[in-house]
Design a protein around this motif. Structure first.
Motif, PDB file in Angstrom:
ATOM      1  N   ILE B  71      -0.146  -2.101   2.347  1.00 43.20           N
ATOM      2  CA  ILE B  71       0.997  -1.562   1.704  1.00 43.20           C
ATOM      3  C   ILE B  71       0.998  -0.948   0.379  1.00 43.20           C
ATOM      4  O   ILE B  71       1.490  -0.105   0.082  1.00 43.20           O
ATOM      5  N   ILE B  72      -0.025  -1.467  -0.270  1.00 42.91           N
ATOM      6  CA  ILE B  72      -0.429  -0.746  -1.729  1.00 42.91           C
ATOM      7  C   ILE B  72      -0.733   0.605  -1.263  1.00 42.91           C
ATOM      8  O   ILE B  72      -0.351   1.733  -2.038  1.00 42.91           O
ATOM      9  N   GLN B  74      -0.069   2.522   0.988  1.00 45.01           N
ATOM     10  CA  GLN B  74       0.821   3.429   1.628  1.00 45.01           C
ATOM     11  C   GLN B  74       1.920   3.841   0.480  1.00 45.01           C
ATOM     12  O   GLN B  74       2.288   4.543   0.394  1.00 45.01           O
ATOM     13  N   LEU B  75       2.211   2.593  -0.321  1.00 46.75           N
ATOM     14  CA  LEU B  75       3.134   2.894  -1.558  1.00 46.75           C
ATOM     15  C   LEU B  75       2.590   3.901  -2.234  1.00 46.75           C
ATOM     16  O   LEU B  75       3.508   4.707  -2.885  1.00 46.75           O
ATOM     17  N   VAL B  78       3.163   7.358  -0.919  1.00 44.72           N
ATOM     18  CA  VAL B  78       4.632   7.868  -1.007  1.00 44.72           C
ATOM     19  C   VAL B  78       4.976   7.884  -2.341  1.00 44.72           C
ATOM     20  O   VAL B  78       5.834   8.963  -2.575  1.00 44.72           O
ATOM     21  N   ALA B  79       4.738   7.028  -3.174  1.00 41.92           N
ATOM     22  CA  ALA B  79       4.808   7.321  -4.539  1.00 41.92           C
ATOM     23  C   ALA B  79       4.400   8.858  -5.130  1.00 41.92           C
ATOM     24  O   ALA B  79       5.292   9.440  -5.747  1.00 41.92           O
ATOM     25  N   ILE B 108      11.101   6.004  -2.644  1.00 40.93           N
ATOM     26  CA  ILE B 108       9.933   5.142  -2.479  1.00 40.93           C
ATOM     27  C   ILE B 108      10.608   3.683  -1.924  1.00 40.93           C
ATOM     28  O   ILE B 108       9.756   3.449  -0.926  1.00 40.93           O
ATOM     29  N   THR B 109      11.607   3.234  -2.204  1.00 37.38           N
ATOM     30  CA  THR B 109      11.832   1.889  -1.523  1.00 37.38           C
ATOM     31  C   THR B 109      12.741   2.134  -0.277  1.00 37.38           C
ATOM     32  O   THR B 109      13.211   1.161   0.521  1.00 37.38           O
ATOM     33  N   CYS B 111      13.727   2.147   3.400  1.00 37.11           N
ATOM     34  CA  CYS B 111      13.098   1.190   4.276  1.00 37.11           C
ATOM     35  C   CYS B 111      12.675   2.271   5.346  1.00 37.11           C
ATOM     36  O   CYS B 111      11.615   1.782   6.160  1.00 37.11           O
ATOM     37  N   MET B 114       8.756   3.103   4.582  1.00 31.76           N
ATOM     38  CA  MET B 114       7.429   2.010   4.717  1.00 31.76           C
ATOM     39  C   MET B 114       7.764   1.579   6.399  1.00 31.76           C
ATOM     40  O   MET B 114       6.400   1.307   7.182  1.00 31.76           O
ATOM     41  N   GLU B 118       4.289   1.722   8.738  1.00 31.75           N
ATOM     42  CA  GLU B 118       3.822   0.516   9.114  1.00 31.75           C
ATOM     43  C   GLU B 118       3.703   0.485  10.787  1.00 31.75           C
ATOM     44  O   GLU B 118       2.862   0.381  11.302  1.00 31.75           O
TER      45      GLU B 118
END
Lengths: 405, 205
Positions: B71-72, B74-75, B78-79, B108-109, B111, B114, B118
């Motif tokens: 997750i990190i 991926q973040l 994206v960031a 970024i947030t 949905c 992510m 995922e």
């Protein structure tokens, strides 16, 4: 009467399966049940309710209760028009002027009634046809209330859009009459209020200064004319010109049905006597509003004009009484448990006064207060029921403990 | 030209598997940026680009990502992309970037991003992930544009900033619907789109 009914039934054969007008059967059914049913009551034994009253009777009773407010509102619309155009002599109304006022008001209000019913019932009939259901009677009251709570200068097309919006999005999407969360008439007004603020605010909106259908137009306004309602005057920081009795008697600017306390109380008597509306909700609303306003009087900031407005004035000004009697008691959207009605009504009064006092943008808080509490009514009921369950569980537990001893 | 699977990956999210009206993701920004058509368009394009690129990058490195910290990772991807896009927008379309304000950074947030990383990019190759990202981004953009079209037309009487409702209508008493400017109405419009979508796609359920 029986002969009439036979003729009607014969006419109804056209609508049965395979008949000429089969597709319009819900229309026939609507008028049939409206006029002739239910004819049967439960047998006179056992614990049945021996009464033919159903939701149609209930609705008709509410409409009858609204008639005094409607008639007075019509007269007041004309009266305010005559007053604003300086046609009332100093010695008071003559008989001719009295009828002129009423006729003018009738002409001014009638289009709103027609538009509200035509649009709302039109949508109801269409939806009933699509869903193959009977036309429900819920709009009967809604269509009658809408003209009473909409300012008299609102353009008709806006009212039509608002009614369509309210009926579709506040009622039909939830499943139709009896399933709505929010009061449909109030959603109509709220939509107008938020969608077309320019026709819903200001001091000219409550008084028809021009003619109606070209009748009695073209008069110059009297000097110093202001159409501000008591609450608008307060919100703009001017002291209120009307006395308590002015407001109770209702010959003041305001929405059509909301001004006269006596007409509203007359309706309230009918509603309470027939058991259609709950006196608990009404009383609790007045208590909640009065108490909150009194607290503001005692402990509120002294520079807040609305907060310093005496508490009994709050109860008669604006739509407070009308909302408490006709809107808060709506059996579909209000709390249903007896204890819940007290809480629900009290909170409506409380929120209404708080909105009035603390938000200068909204001179009138009744509409928003009732809509807000509509959303909370199921929660209130749930809490009341749960507390009753736990109380009884505790009682039965302690009883069984005693038995064991 | 395209195989059935590729077609489904690319076109499915546009209609049958739409991220907004079927999966009900990304609603927040759909309410916030749709008052006018132009920001909605820009937002739709930005999300499409970001979701497609993020999908490709994550898909390429998917075998080297440790599962516990995916997750990190991926973040971070994206960031980085969001920062890039928002800097580009600030450089070349400053006023739109200002209109989008915080919602640009909040991509970024979103949905949808992510979710796609995922659910798709972690288990598929780069080409399919690109198509999936494009499809989902466009599916999001379409709904944004439809909502913004009605909100700007009925709420401001204009489209893309150009006045559509003629002055003669206003003179005749027409008024813009202020309700359309409020986020609440965007929710109701999205609801209407879902309504129409469900009744058109009954058999797919």
């Amino acid at each position: 009467m029986k002969k009439l009914y036979e003729i009607w039934k014969k006419f109804g054969q056209n609508f049965e399966q395979g008949g000429k007008l089969e597709k319009l059967s819900s229309f026939y059914d609507a008028f049939d049940t409206f006029l002739f049913t239910p004819q049967t009551t439960a047998k006179r034994n056992g614990t049945h309710i021996h009464d033919g009253s159903d939701s149609k009777r209930t609705m008709i009773l509410v409409v009858m209760a609204l008639v005094p407010a409607m008639l007075f509102g019509m007269f007041n619309v004309g009266y305010q028009h005559l007053l604003a155009t300086g046609q009332i002599p100093c010695c008071g109304l003559t008989c001719a002027l009295w009828w002129k006022a009423f006729g003018f008001g009738l002409l001014a209000v009638l289009p709103y009634i027609i538009v509200a019913y035509a649009v709302g019932l039109g949508i109801e009939f269409i939806v009933a046809q699509i869903k193959h259901e009977e036309v429900a009677e819920g709009f009967l009251v809604t269509g009658f209330i809408i003209p009473l709570i909409v300012p008299i200068n609102t353009p008709l097309w806006q009212v039509a859009i608002a009614v369509a919006f309210a009926v579709i999005f506040a009622k039909e999407v939830f499943g139709g009459t009896g399933y709505n969360i929010f009061n449909v008439a109030l959603i109509t007004r709220a939509f107008l209020f938020f969608a077309y603020p320019s026709s819903m605010t200001g001091d000219k909106m409550f008084i028809r200064t021009e003619g109606t259908w070209g009748w009695d137009g073209g008069h110059a306004l009297v000097d110093g004319f202001t159409g501000a309602t008591p609450l608008t005057q307060l919100a703009t920081g001017t002291p209120v010109a009307q006395s308590f009795w002015d407001m109770a008697n209702g010959l003041i600017p305001g929405s059509v049905g909301e001004t006269c306390l006596w007409a509203i109380l007359l309706g309230a008597c009918l509603l309470i006597a027939t058991g259609v509306a709950s006196w608990k909700t009404m009383l609790a609303t007045f208590i909640g509003g009065g108490l909150t306003a009194w607290l503001f009087n005692q402990f509120g900031a002294t520079d807040n004009l609305v907060g310093q407005y005496p508490w009994y004035f709050h109860l008669v000004s604006g739509g407070f009484a009308f909302g408490a009697v006709f809107m808060a008691t709506d059996p579909v959207t209000s709390a249903r448990t007896e204890c819940g009605k007290w809480i629900y009504g009290f909170l409506i009064g409380l929120v209404a006064v708080i909105v009035r006092v603390l938000n200068p943008g909204y001179p009138e808080g009744m509409m928003l207060a009732i809509l807000l509490m509509n959303a909370f009514a199921p929660l209130i009921d749930w809490c009341v029921v749960q507390s009753n369950i736990s109380k009884r569980a505790k009682r039965s537990n302690s009883a069984s403990v005693k038995l064991e001893k | 030209m395209l195989s059935q699977k590729t077609k489904d990956t690319l076109l499915g999210p546009l209609n049958i598997n739409n991220p907004v009206v079927v999966q009900v993701l990304g609603i927040c920004s759909a309410l916030a940026v749709t008052v006018q058509l132009k920001p909605a368009l820009v937002m739709g394009i930005a999300v499409t680009i970001i979701v497609a690129m993020a999908n490709v990058i994550v898909s390429l490195i998917r075998n080297t990502i440790p599962m516990r910290i995916r997750i990190i990772i991926q973040l971070v991807v994206v960031a980085a992309l969001v920062t890039l896009v928002s800097e580009i927008l600030k450089a070349f379309a400053y006023d739109v970037a200002m209109q989008l304000s915080v919602y640009l950074g909040l991509i970024i947030t979103n949905c949808i991003l992510m979710g796609r990383l995922e659910a798709f990019a972690m288990t598929n190759n780069a080409w399919d992930s690109l198509l999936d990202g494009l499809g989902n981004g466009l599916g999001y953009a379409i709904i944004l544009v439809i909502v913004a079209f009605f909100r700007e037309l009925l709420g401001s009487g204009a489209l893309l900033g150009y006045q559509i409702i003629p002055d003669s209508w206003y003179a005749a008493g027409y008024e813009n619907c202020g309700m359309m400017m409020m986020p609440a109405m965007a929710l109701i419009l999205v609801g209407c789109i879902i309504w129409a979508h469900r009744s058109l796609n009954k058999e797919e359920k």
